[in-house]
Write an enzyme that holds these catalytic residues in place. Sequence first.
Site, mmCIF file in Angstrom:
data_model
loop_
_atom_site.group_PDB
_atom_site.id
_atom_site.type_symbol
_atom_site.label_atom_id
_atom_site.label_comp_id
_atom_site.label_asym_id
_atom_site.label_seq_id
_atom_site.Cartn_x
_atom_site.Cartn_y
_atom_site.Cartn_z
ATOM 1 N N HIS A 272 4.289 144.324 61.524
ATOM 2 C CA HIS A 272 2.950 144.875 61.344
ATOM 3 C C HIS A 272 1.862 143.982 61.925
ATOM 4 C CE1 HIS A 272 3.523 142.023 58.128
ATOM 5 N NE2 HIS A 272 2.252 142.093 57.784
ATOM 6 N N CYS A 273 2.240 142.829 62.498
ATOM 7 C CA CYS A 273 1.220 141.879 62.961
ATOM 8 C C CYS A 273 1.330 141.547 64.446
ATOM 9 C CB CYS A 273 1.294 140.581 62.152
ATOM 10 S SG CYS A 273 0.666 140.712 60.468
ATOM 11 N N ILE A 274 2.432 140.921 64.845
ATOM 12 C CA ILE A 274 2.514 140.325 66.186
ATOM 13 C C ILE A 274 2.337 141.348 67.309
ATOM 14 C CG2 ILE A 274 3.955 138.965 67.752
ATOM 15 C CD1 ILE A 274 5.154 137.614 65.333
ATOM 16 N N ASP A 277 -1.857 142.694 66.450
ATOM 17 C CA ASP A 277 -3.050 141.867 66.272
ATOM 18 C C ASP A 277 -3.692 141.385 67.578
ATOM 19 O OD1 ASP A 277 -2.411 142.309 63.694
ATOM 20 O OD2 ASP A 277 -2.036 140.219 63.152
#
Length: 435
Positions: A272-274, A277
Amino acid sequence: MKDLLIKKIQDKTAVLGVIGLGYVGLPLAVEKAKMAYKTIGFDVQEQKVDMVNAGQNYIGDIVPEELTCVVASGRLTATKDFSFIQDVDCVAICVPTPLDIYQQPDVSYVIQSTEDIASYLHPGMLIVLESTTYPGTTEEIVKPILEKTGLKVGQDIYLAFSPERVDPGNQLYNTKNTPKVVGGVTSDCTEVAATLYENILEGKVERVSSPAVAEMEKILENTFRNINIGLANEMAILCHKMGIDVWEVIEAAKSKPYGFMPFYPGPGVGGHCIPIDPFYLTWKAREYGYHTRLIETAGEINNYMPEFVLERSMKILNRFGKALKNSNILILGVAYKQDIDDVRQSPALHVISHLEANGASVSYHDPFVGDFTLNNKEYRSIALTAEVLQDADLVIVTTMHTEYDYEFIQKHARMIFDTKNAFKNIVNRDNIEKL
């Protein structure tokens, strides 16, 4: 007013709220309740609300008994009714911030949550945004919505940004002991927010000068990882062309005690991030007339890896006189990282899409993911038996779960494509090809 709120936080009479009961919000709500604060969790999904109120856990990083305990004690309740925000002294916003189809930040959940708070905002209240987003969101979006009520940030209410640092499956660091960064709109905002986290968490609370610094810090963390994974993936592509084992190269580089940090290649980047973002920053950078070349190049390399896995799979099958079309492919692991049940942005799903688009018949096994839906098609994990392995024309390891018996897999599979170096300890590798 600030001193009164700090006193309520310190003597634990403050009522705390968390909006969004997902991977970030529910663990945070549990930690708040464990520290004897009355905590209210807010979510628009009725199923989550009902499960929390029944003490039923659905997040892997939470100890089920801890959730059951805080719910049974009455310290944690969940609701869809946002009017209960009027009873809350401090509230954290932990909602999704995805990218839209144009790879632009979608902050609609943040806006809606802020508007819900504004409807029941009262003096002496702390609002903390934890959702990862681009620098400027707290002051450019959240603050104006709150101040439409007539209450002033830093005077009547307190506003800060404190990025979540959840790492699903991490056995060492969790919500409780991971250091926290806090940046308030004013120094008083920072002080109140930092005081809250210092009374809840064990990790150090790092105070920074503004929400923008805290927002950029979070983007830097994940952009750093995205770029270095991109480098590892590019090295893997080049090493394959040159006939060099990239995994051996990395192990050798690790022997240097300074100036090198190991990152590893794979079938792509998930979670959900890398994968998401860095694009917040590339989007925001355009406002300043700057093109983030390095960030976007790393993203292109990482996004190419599922296609690279497809190309390699075709070549492996060709060596055995087998076309990819109508071949039987078994995928091992569809979670985006080992030993978790999260398939968000999982590269394995992109690999499956590429394989099926080229005519392959794909099945999968994952001890943590029983089923999922992709491209409106439902998939279910099949039993990992000797017969299943023998029937597969190619077995592709896309997630290196520790539950797998790799000796058993190697013994019964006809051919294996190992994208995670999962078979590094297997002596007989005649039927294994590495990324």
